[in-house]
Design an enzyme around this catalytic site. Sequence first.
Site, mmCIF file in Angstrom:
data_model
loop_
_atom_site.group_PDB
_atom_site.id
_atom_site.type_symbol
_atom_site.label_atom_id
_atom_site.label_comp_id
_atom_site.label_asym_id
_atom_site.label_seq_id
_atom_site.Cartn_x
_atom_site.Cartn_y
_atom_site.Cartn_z
ATOM 1 N N SER A 85 149.070 122.212 46.720
ATOM 2 C CA SER A 85 149.980 121.171 46.442
ATOM 3 C C SER A 85 149.950 120.313 47.607
ATOM 4 C CB SER A 85 151.332 121.905 46.516
ATOM 5 O OG SER A 85 151.324 122.712 45.501
ATOM 6 N N HIS A 121 144.204 119.587 41.243
ATOM 7 C CA HIS A 121 145.599 120.175 41.212
ATOM 8 C C HIS A 121 146.192 119.884 39.863
ATOM 9 C CE1 HIS A 121 149.988 119.052 42.671
ATOM 10 N NE2 HIS A 121 149.616 120.201 42.619
ATOM 11 N N GLU A 170 145.038 116.499 38.548
ATOM 12 C CA GLU A 170 144.418 115.472 39.527
ATOM 13 C C GLU A 170 143.332 115.761 40.171
ATOM 14 O OE1 GLU A 170 149.109 113.784 41.082
ATOM 15 O OE2 GLU A 170 148.179 115.704 42.111
ATOM 16 N N ASN A 218 152.984 114.995 43.499
ATOM 17 C CA ASN A 218 154.056 115.701 44.581
ATOM 18 C C ASN A 218 154.475 114.750 45.854
ATOM 19 O OD1 ASN A 218 153.834 118.069 43.368
ATOM 20 N ND2 ASN A 218 152.381 119.065 44.729
HETATM 21 C C1 LIG Z 1 154.420 122.032 42.978
HETATM 22 C C2 LIG Z 1 153.135 121.449 42.326
HETATM 23 O O1 LIG Z 1 152.078 121.277 42.901
HETATM 24 C C3 LIG Z 1 153.017 120.558 41.127
HETATM 25 C C4 LIG Z 1 154.131 120.928 40.092
HETATM 26 O O2 LIG Z 1 153.455 121.655 39.151
HETATM 27 S S1 LIG Z 1 155.474 120.239 39.866
HETATM 28 C C5 LIG Z 1 156.140 120.785 38.560
HETATM 29 C C6 LIG Z 1 155.539 119.983 37.132
HETATM 30 N N1 LIG Z 1 156.309 120.522 35.983
HETATM 31 C C7 LIG Z 1 157.172 120.170 35.649
HETATM 32 O O3 LIG Z 1 158.240 119.168 35.847
HETATM 33 C C8 LIG Z 1 157.950 120.991 34.531
HETATM 34 C C9 LIG Z 1 159.217 120.039 33.863
HETATM 35 N N2 LIG Z 1 159.517 120.959 32.721
HETATM 36 C C10 LIG Z 1 159.052 120.678 31.576
HETATM 37 O O4 LIG Z 1 158.365 119.885 31.307
HETATM 38 C C11 LIG Z 1 159.724 121.507 30.241
HETATM 39 O O5 LIG Z 1 160.961 122.052 30.732
HETATM 40 C C12 LIG Z 1 158.949 122.826 29.920
HETATM 41 C C13 LIG Z 1 157.380 122.480 29.199
HETATM 42 C C14 LIG Z 1 158.479 123.639 31.253
HETATM 43 C C15 LIG Z 1 159.250 123.822 29.045
HETATM 44 O O6 LIG Z 1 159.956 123.088 27.950
HETATM 45 P P1 LIG Z 1 161.423 123.202 27.485
HETATM 46 O O7 LIG Z 1 161.384 122.512 25.967
HETATM 47 O O8 LIG Z 1 162.427 122.563 28.342
HETATM 48 O O9 LIG Z 1 161.678 124.677 27.285
HETATM 49 P P2 LIG Z 1 161.538 125.933 26.683
HETATM 50 O O10 LIG Z 1 162.105 125.944 25.564
HETATM 51 O O11 LIG Z 1 161.683 127.022 27.647
HETATM 52 O O12 LIG Z 1 160.040 125.586 26.060
HETATM 53 C C16 LIG Z 1 159.519 125.217 24.813
HETATM 54 C C17 LIG Z 1 158.161 125.476 24.541
HETATM 55 O O13 LIG Z 1 157.119 125.084 25.264
HETATM 56 C C18 LIG Z 1 156.367 126.249 25.353
HETATM 57 N N3 LIG Z 1 156.229 126.798 26.833
HETATM 58 C C19 LIG Z 1 157.029 126.593 27.775
HETATM 59 N N4 LIG Z 1 156.459 127.200 28.712
HETATM 60 C C20 LIG Z 1 155.499 127.810 28.371
HETATM 61 C C21 LIG Z 1 154.392 128.788 29.028
HETATM 62 N N5 LIG Z 1 154.339 129.171 30.325
HETATM 63 N N6 LIG Z 1 153.285 129.144 28.552
HETATM 64 C C22 LIG Z 1 153.057 128.888 27.074
HETATM 65 N N7 LIG Z 1 153.996 128.042 26.468
HETATM 66 C C23 LIG Z 1 155.072 127.572 27.136
HETATM 67 C C24 LIG Z 1 156.649 127.311 24.296
HETATM 68 O O14 LIG Z 1 156.073 126.850 23.130
HETATM 69 C C25 LIG Z 1 158.246 127.163 24.222
HETATM 70 O O15 LIG Z 1 158.419 127.607 23.009
HETATM 71 P P3 LIG Z 1 159.318 129.193 23.277
HETATM 72 O O16 LIG Z 1 160.460 129.135 24.165
HETATM 73 O O17 LIG Z 1 159.623 129.325 21.705
HETATM 74 O O18 LIG Z 1 158.070 129.967 23.413
HETATM 75 N N1 LIG Z 2 154.143 126.682 42.026
HETATM 76 C C1 LIG Z 2 153.641 125.546 41.501
HETATM 77 O O1 LIG Z 2 154.522 124.882 40.761
HETATM 78 C C2 LIG Z 2 152.496 124.854 41.830
HETATM 79 C C3 LIG Z 2 151.687 125.471 42.880
HETATM 80 N N2 LIG Z 2 150.447 124.845 43.252
HETATM 81 C C4 LIG Z 2 149.677 125.443 44.510
HETATM 82 O O2 LIG Z 2 148.852 126.446 43.837
HETATM 83 C C5 LIG Z 2 148.713 127.563 44.718
HETATM 84 C C6 LIG Z 2 149.140 128.749 44.147
HETATM 85 O O3 LIG Z 2 150.758 128.582 44.109
HETATM 86 P P1 LIG Z 2 151.566 129.810 42.947
HETATM 87 O O4 LIG Z 2 150.634 130.024 41.994
HETATM 88 O O5 LIG Z 2 152.768 129.015 42.674
HETATM 89 O O6 LIG Z 2 151.843 131.010 43.871
HETATM 90 P P2 LIG Z 2 152.153 132.397 43.745
HETATM 91 O O7 LIG Z 2 152.887 132.983 44.937
HETATM 92 O O8 LIG Z 2 152.602 132.433 42.380
HETATM 93 O O9 LIG Z 2 150.651 133.148 43.607
HETATM 94 C C7 LIG Z 2 149.805 133.116 44.615
HETATM 95 C C8 LIG Z 2 148.740 134.239 44.441
HETATM 96 O O10 LIG Z 2 147.919 134.299 45.197
HETATM 97 C C9 LIG Z 2 147.733 135.786 45.738
HETATM 98 N N3 LIG Z 2 146.556 135.589 46.881
HETATM 99 C C10 LIG Z 2 147.341 135.311 48.158
HETATM 100 N N4 LIG Z 2 146.355 135.525 49.093
HETATM 101 C C11 LIG Z 2 145.175 135.819 48.524
HETATM 102 C C12 LIG Z 2 143.904 136.080 48.885
HETATM 103 N N5 LIG Z 2 143.481 135.873 50.072
HETATM 104 N N6 LIG Z 2 143.123 136.562 47.983
HETATM 105 C C13 LIG Z 2 143.394 136.668 46.567
HETATM 106 N N7 LIG Z 2 144.727 136.363 46.144
HETATM 107 C C14 LIG Z 2 145.571 136.037 47.134
HETATM 108 C C15 LIG Z 2 148.911 136.174 45.726
HETATM 109 O O11 LIG Z 2 148.797 137.709 45.565
HETATM 110 C C16 LIG Z 2 149.735 135.658 44.574
HETATM 111 O O12 LIG Z 2 149.483 136.592 43.345
HETATM 112 C C17 LIG Z 2 149.568 127.036 46.034
HETATM 113 O O13 LIG Z 2 148.441 126.398 46.865
HETATM 114 C C18 LIG Z 2 150.305 126.132 45.677
HETATM 115 O O14 LIG Z 2 150.791 125.244 46.488
HETATM 116 C C19 LIG Z 2 149.906 123.823 42.752
HETATM 117 C C20 LIG Z 2 150.548 123.460 41.595
HETATM 118 C C21 LIG Z 2 151.888 123.779 41.011
#
Ligand SMILES: CC(=O)CC(=O)SCCNC(=O)CCNC(=O)[C@H](O)C(C)(C)COP(=O)(O)OP(=O)(O)OC[C@H]1O[C@@H](n2cnc3c(N)ncnc32)[C@H](O)[C@@H]1OP(=O)(O)O
Ligand SMILES: NC(=O)C1=CN([C@@H]2O[C@H](COP(=O)(O)OP(=O)(O)OC[C@H]3O[C@@H](n4cnc5c(N)ncnc54)[C@H](O)[C@@H]3O)[C@@H](O)[C@H]2O)C=CC1
Length: 310
Positions: free
Chosen positions: A144, A165, A177, A215
């Site tokens: 991330s 990503h 990405e 991010n």
């Molecule tokens: C940290 C990083 O490095 C980068 C990141 O990832 S940052 C995070 C980026 N993600 C976001 O910003 C997510 C924002 N949220 C959303 O887009 C939406 O809330 C969401 C798509 C997660 C869920 O959608 P929602 O309409 O709000 O809620 P929800 O009713 O739970 O889901 C609707 C439908 O989406 C689908 N769905 C949601 N999550 C799912 C999953 N994990 N797997 C499969 N289908 C899924 C399902 O069809 C679900 O319907 P059911 O509940 O009947 O199964």
């Molecule tokens: N959580 C998020 O929304 C997002 C996370 N990421 C990135 O993806 C990566 C994973 O994040 P998450 O899935 O959220 O974390 P998580 O905590 O859900 O999963 C990480 C997994 O890696 C395993 N692990 C740790 N060390 C290991 C090793 N040496 N060998 C094999 N497995 C190992 C752990 O047991 C765990 O199951 C991180 O780099 C995070 O920054 C990227 C996009 C979105």
Amino acid sequence: MSFSSKIFVRGLATSAKQWSPIKTVTIIGSGLMGSGIAQVAASTGHKVTVVDQTQDIVDKASASIKKSLSRVVKKKFPDDPKAQQTYIADTMGHLTLQTDAVSAVKSADLVVEAIVENLDVKRKLFATLDEAAPQHTVFASNTSSIPIKDIAVATKRGDRFGGLHFFNPVPMMKLVEVIRIPETSEETYNALEAFGKAVGKKTVQCKDEKGFIVNRLLVPYMVESIRLAERGDASTRDIDVAMKLGAGYPMGPFELLDYVGLDTIKFILDGWHESDPTNPLFQPCESLNKLVKENKFGMKTGEGFYSYDK
Ligand SMILES: CC(=O)CC(=O)SCCNC(=O)CCNC(=O)[C@H](O)C(C)(C)COP(=O)(O)OP(=O)(O)OC[C@H]1O[C@@H](n2cnc3c(N)ncnc32)[C@H](O)[C@@H]1OP(=O)(O)O
Ligand SMILES: NC(=O)C1=CN([C@@H]2O[C@H](COP(=O)(O)OP(=O)(O)OC[C@H]3O[C@@H](n4cnc5c(N)ncnc54)[C@H](O)[C@@H]3O)[C@@H](O)[C@H]2O)C=CC1
């Protein structure tokens, strides 16, 4: 890098064929992201091996992929239980889950790393995999926030290294990405981009800079939301309601923080603060640190800013 034959991967999830040189994929880490990436790769016809540290963890990942697939098929084939079952069986048939990373990379065209957001742990893993993987194998990190070049130095294959990503939840979020470092070859970049498209995602390109595109904008926004609540300007609930109804975001910032994982957000913020300590956006965040110290990581542990049924 050279591939013996060009193949077309037919997306089970899409009707269009997308050319990709990648057919065999190993995902290391089967948590939130690894299991999602494995799911979309398997459901688009790739042969996928998923690796995590213990059998118990990979069993949980298998169950979570099945659960997610059952949600996908309800939408995809609403009135066709047979098609639903076939799709789930086909996808699961493309997946192997195991605990040995070294054997898992022996025949991989692509390795996608999705383990904990910690540079030392990622470097150690990639150094081991570099010894074990064939010459042609491309490595990618789903990090991330860590610069891809800082991870790639652990290997001797900078030309076959890049960033892929994905976003959480992977089956729903349509973006990947694709990040290149100066050493990344054109062939590797094209293979990574083609893989992103073959798993049904829209790809965007970004330099190897902090947080890439999403991010770099999203994490400061989420952390500013925490600071706003810390100042007592508004409650977490009201901030969430405001951003959903006032800005049209699908989740409020606190819902999203809990969804992404507070441990991951803290890893990101701490890393950025360390490398750019005077940037006000990257200053440590008291409530975040407190929750992480208490092992309250959000949805995955049952508690974060909110509480959840586990
Ligand atoms: C940290 C990083 O490095 C980068 C990141 O990832 S940052 C995070 C980026 N993600 C976001 O910003 C997510 C924002 N949220 C959303 O887009 C939406 O809330 C969401 C798509 C997660 C869920 O959608 P929602 O309409 O709000 O809620 P929800 O009713 O739970 O889901 C609707 C439908 O989406 C689908 N769905 C949601 N999550 C799912 C999953 N994990 N797997 C499969 N289908 C899924 C399902 O069809 C679900 O319907 P059911 O509940 O009947 O199964
Ligand atoms: N959580 C998020 O929304 C997002 C996370 N990421 C990135 O993806 C990566 C994973 O994040 P998450 O899935 O959220 O974390 P998580 O905590 O859900 O999963 C990480 C997994 O890696 C395993 N692990 C740790 N060390 C290991 C090793 N040496 N060998 C094999 N497995 C190992 C752990 O047991 C765990 O199951 C991180 O780099 C995070 O920054 C990227 C996009 C979105």
